[in-house]
Design an enzyme around this catalytic site. Structure first.
Site, PDB file in Angstrom:
ATOM      1  N   ARG A   9       0.861  -1.181   0.000  1.00 42.85           N
ATOM      2  CA  ARG A   9       0.000   0.000   0.000  1.00 42.85           C
ATOM      3  C   ARG A   9       0.891   1.223   0.000  1.00 42.85           C
ATOM      4  NH1 ARG A   9      -3.829   1.567   5.170  1.00 42.85           N
ATOM      5  NH2 ARG A   9      -4.228   3.756   4.632  1.00 42.85           N
ATOM      6  N   PRO A 191       4.809   8.332   0.444  1.00 45.92           N
ATOM      7  CA  PRO A 191       4.942   7.556  -0.797  1.00 45.92           C
ATOM      8  C   PRO A 191       6.324   6.923  -0.952  1.00 45.92           C
ATOM      9  CG  PRO A 191       3.879   9.677  -1.211  1.00 45.92           C
ATOM     10  CD  PRO A 191       4.396   9.722   0.190  1.00 45.92           C
ATOM     11  N   SER A 192       6.341   5.810  -1.675  1.00 45.26           N
ATOM     12  CA  SER A 192       7.577   5.111  -2.039  1.00 45.26           C
ATOM     13  C   SER A 192       8.388   4.660  -0.827  1.00 45.26           C
ATOM     14  CB  SER A 192       8.445   5.991  -2.958  1.00 45.26           C
ATOM     15  OG  SER A 192       7.711   6.360  -4.123  1.00 45.26           O
ATOM     16  N   ARG A 193       7.715   4.463   0.292  1.00 45.96           N
ATOM     17  CA  ARG A 193       8.349   4.004   1.528  1.00 45.96           C
ATOM     18  C   ARG A 193       9.354   5.001   2.106  1.00 45.96           C
ATOM     19  NH1 ARG A 193       4.443   1.342   1.000  1.00 45.96           N
ATOM     20  NH2 ARG A 193       4.237  -0.919   1.283  1.00 45.96           N
ATOM     21  N   LEU A 194       9.290   6.264   1.663  1.00 45.01           N
ATOM     22  CA  LEU A 194      10.153   7.302   2.223  1.00 45.01           C
ATOM     23  C   LEU A 194       9.404   8.002   3.358  1.00 45.01           C
ATOM     24  CD1 LEU A 194      11.769   8.677  -1.058  1.00 45.01           C
ATOM     25  CD2 LEU A 194      12.767   7.117   0.640  1.00 45.01           C
TER      26      LEU A 194
END
Length: 214
Positions: A9, A191-194
Site C-alpha cells: 500500500r 509515498p515510495s516508503r520514504l
C-alpha cells in the site's frame, strides 16, 4: 492470486515535519490520539497497542492490550500481576508499545521503564470496569494452563456465587502498570516508503528531537 511479495500500500495521506512537532512528545501523542479517536473506524480500536516484554532468557513476547491512562508521567495499562507479562515485568521492568492507526497511516513506538501504579489508582479504575470484567479478573488464572473452557466457566460461576451479595473489589493480584517513556517515535507513512520518522529521546531529563531515515 496476489502473492505476499505483491501486497503493498502506498501511503499518501499526510506528512510530518519538524515545524508540526512540539518540543516534547506528549503533546504530539495527544494530538495524534485524538485524531485517531475521531477518524478510525471499527474494528480498529484507537487505544489498542502492542506491548512487548522479555523473559528471563531474553526472549521477546508481544500481545495487544488497551491503553487506559495517559498523563505527564506515562502510559497506563492494566493486567493480572501473576500473568506471564506480569512475571516478565517483575523480573525485567522494561517494555515497548506500538500504536498503529491505519486510517491515518501512522504509528507511534514507545520504549521505557515500567512501574506499578498505586493500589488506589488500580482500585479506582477497577470500580468503573463493567461487572463482567471485574468478575473475570477474579475468575481467570491468567496465563496458566487449564484443561478446557469448562474449567473457566466453572471458575466464573464460583466467582459469581462468591460476589452474589457484594460488589467485587480489586484483587491484590490485579492492577495497573505505567510505562515511563525514554523514547517515543512518530511514524507517518509517505509515498515510495520514504516515510517521516521523528524520534524523541529523553536525555538528561530533557527531550531531544531528531529525524530518522525511513
Amino acid at each position: 492470486m496476489q502473492t505476499l511479495a505483491d501486497m503493498r500500500r502506498d501511503y499518501v495521506r499526510d506528512g510530518l515535519s519538524e515545524t508540526q512537532a512540539p518540543a516534547e512528545p506528549f503533546a504530539l501523542f495527544h494530538q495524534w490520539f485524538e485524531q485517531a479517536r475521531l477518524t478510525e473506524q471499527p474494528p480498529v480500536e484507537p487505544n489498542a497497542m502492542h506491548l512487548a516484554t522479555v523473559d528471563g532468557q531474553g526472549r521477546p513476547h508481544c500481545r495487544v492490550l488497551l491503553l487506559k491512562g495517559l498523563d505527564s508521567r506515562g502510559f497506563t495499562f492494566y493486567s493480572n500481576y501473576d500473568s506471564a507479562k506480569g512475571q516478565q515485568l517483575a523480573a525485567h521492568p522494561y517494555a515497548a508499545m506500538t500504536f498503529f492507526w491505519p486510517g491515518l497511516e501512522r504509528q507511534v513506538r514507545i520504549e521505557g521503564t515500567v512501574e506499578r501504579v498505586s493500589p488506589e489508582e488500580s482500585d479506582a479504575y477497577f470500580q468503573v470496569r463493567p461487572l463482567g470484567s471485574r468478575l473475570g479478573a477474579w475468575a481467570s488464572p491468567q496465563s496458566q494452563v487449564i484443561a478446557d473452557r469448562d474449567v473457566l466457566d466453572e471458575l466464573l460461576a464460583e466467582t459469581q456465587r462468591r460476589f452474589l451479595d457484594q460488589a467485587p473489589h480489586c484483587p491484590e493480584h490485579w492492577g495497573g502498570y505505567r510505562l515511563l517513556p525514554e523514547r517515543v517515535e512518530f511514524w507517518q507513512g509517505r509515498p515510495s516508503r520514504l516515510h517521516d520518522r521523528l524520534n524523541y529521546r529523553l536525555q538528561d531529563q530533557a527531550w531531544l528531537r531528531e529525524r530518522l531515515a525511513p
